[in-house]
Design an enzyme around this catalytic site. Sequence first.
Site, PDB file in Angstrom:
ATOM      1  N   LYS A 113       4.697  33.412 -11.038  1.00 26.32           N
ATOM      2  CA  LYS A 113       5.826  32.485 -10.934  1.00 26.32           C
ATOM      3  C   LYS A 113       6.920  32.794 -11.955  1.00 26.32           C
ATOM      4  O   LYS A 113       8.070  32.402 -11.768  1.00 26.32           O
ATOM      5  CB  LYS A 113       5.346  31.050 -11.051  1.00 26.32           C
TER       6      LYS A 113
HETATM    7  C1  LIG Z   1       1.529  29.445  -7.079  1.00 24.92           C
HETATM    8  C2  LIG Z   1       0.400  30.414  -7.089  1.00 24.92           C
HETATM    9  C3  LIG Z   1      -0.092  31.003  -5.893  1.00 24.92           C
HETATM   10  C4  LIG Z   1       0.448  30.637  -4.517  1.00 24.92           C
HETATM   11  O1  LIG Z   1       1.757  31.070  -4.316  1.00 24.92           O
HETATM   12  P1  LIG Z   1       2.650  30.529  -3.088  1.00 24.92           P
HETATM   13  O2  LIG Z   1       3.986  31.121  -3.259  1.00 24.92           O
HETATM   14  O3  LIG Z   1       2.633  29.030  -3.225  1.00 24.92           O
HETATM   15  O4  LIG Z   1       1.973  30.965  -1.842  1.00 24.92           O
HETATM   16  C5  LIG Z   1      -1.085  31.963  -6.003  1.00 24.92           C
HETATM   17  N1  LIG Z   1      -1.618  32.304  -7.203  1.00 24.92           N
HETATM   18  C6  LIG Z   1      -1.197  31.763  -8.363  1.00 24.92           C
HETATM   19  C7  LIG Z   1      -1.825  32.176  -9.632  1.00 24.92           C
HETATM   20  C8  LIG Z   1      -0.166  30.797  -8.356  1.00 24.92           C
HETATM   21  O5  LIG Z   1       0.241  30.261  -9.511  1.00 24.92           O
END
Ligand SMILES: *Cc1c(COP(=O)(O)O)cnc(C)c1O
Length: 462
Positions: A113
């Site tokens: 993220k």
């Molecule tokens: C947010 C997150 C996901 C999922 O991502 P999306 O874009 O919501 O599909 C997967 N793995 C981790 C570690 C995350 O923080």
Amino acid sequence: MIKYISTRGKAPILGFEDVVLAGLASDGGLYVPDSIPQFSAQDLKALSTLSYTDLAYKVMQPFIGDAIVEKDLHAIIVDSYKNFRDPKIAPLKKLGDNEYLLELFHGPTLAFKDFALQFLGRVLEYFLERNHQELTVIGATSGDTGSAAIEGCRGRKHMKIFILHPHNKVSAVQRRQMTTVEDSNVFNLAVDGTFDDCQDIVKSLFADKKFREKQKLTAVNSINWCRILAQVVYYFYASFQLGSAKPVSFCVPTGNFGDIYAGYIAQKMGLPVEKLIIATNSNDILARCLKTGTYAMEGVSPTLSPSMDIQISSNFERLLFDLYDRDGSAIDKIMNDFRKEKKFTLSEKALTKLRTQFAAGRADDTETKTTIAAVYKECSELLDPHTAVGLSVAREFHKDKNIAMVTLATAHPAKFPDAVTAATGVHPYLPAHLSDLMTREEKMGIIANDATQIKSYIEKHS
Ligand SMILES: *Cc1c(COP(=O)(O)O)cnc(C)c1O
């Protein structure tokens, strides 16, 4: 010049700046570009030797146009990725036979993220500075999003950020990544309730028009187009690191469908992709949808991969829009039916299209732990539980070894030490910049599960 249209066809058409500031469209839909820039094989060849940040500029600029002056955009990108600990920013690691991990956890909060939120925080600040505006960012988190959003917004002059988390219900590492940030524009609220309570409060604050407008509330959740855009880049970068023009399959641990949708955009721009594989944990609404053709809501059950514990997958609406030939009124109807019935069935044609480009699989907690243990045994590599869901599903689909399979490693194992230690007997250590995390001073307010009290807290501190 690219314009942005809503998936439900009734909101105004906007440019990039307004889309970033708006987040959600006013008709309840999500903004998507009205056309997709294309790279030819020759373009791809020229892009394939660029550094991460130069590539990011080339991939994102056509979607941004003159909303950000070229040299400013370049500076924002360089600044966004300067705190990543690996010189490649998104390095590719070989695991097995034509099998790779794309490591997306070298950013400040150790999860993918950071790629989007480091960029979004700076883009927002740029627009606010230019417009002499101020904003209040609020969000609820069960873990990863909160710390990444705080890191993206900390110390910015034109915004304050308030993040709600359920008191005593996030891991110590996750909480401390939020509460030990010292900048005076950051506010952490530990709410005496569950994650759902936190989310309901945030929703009710947004629904309060007077409060929303007075505080200039904004959300930085995964439906913001700017977040998707920043994630498109690493699909190109991964392919280029494999050094060929051959198609690659990507397997993506998925919750809200943001990350994998970015892969779909890369493919539409001309990147050769064999298959995009959706990997879910036991909260498998998407895997069920591909299998049965019906998208049906069920309850959420907690798993070892909490950032994928979702009931519905918000960004899936963006894909549906394409599956229904960009017919906004069709999507409006489907989403309204879904709200009432908690399910809908895809048309024959839409389902066929979906299955052509995507595949889907699931891995429950037992399979997650087995994969973490197996990979540690094979090559002494520690996987976080989200990545393990991805790799578990990737291995199920990786039949033709002539096609490279890249699994997105979405978090660092040290973010989820309990699951990793339980599966391998090895405790994953935090990288150096966070090694004193557990002894830093924390700063947070503990507050009742009560929207009125939270509202006055925000008013008092902004
Ligand atoms: C947010 C997150 C996901 C999922 O991502 P999306 O874009 O919501 O599909 C997967 N793995 C981790 C570690 C995350 O923080």
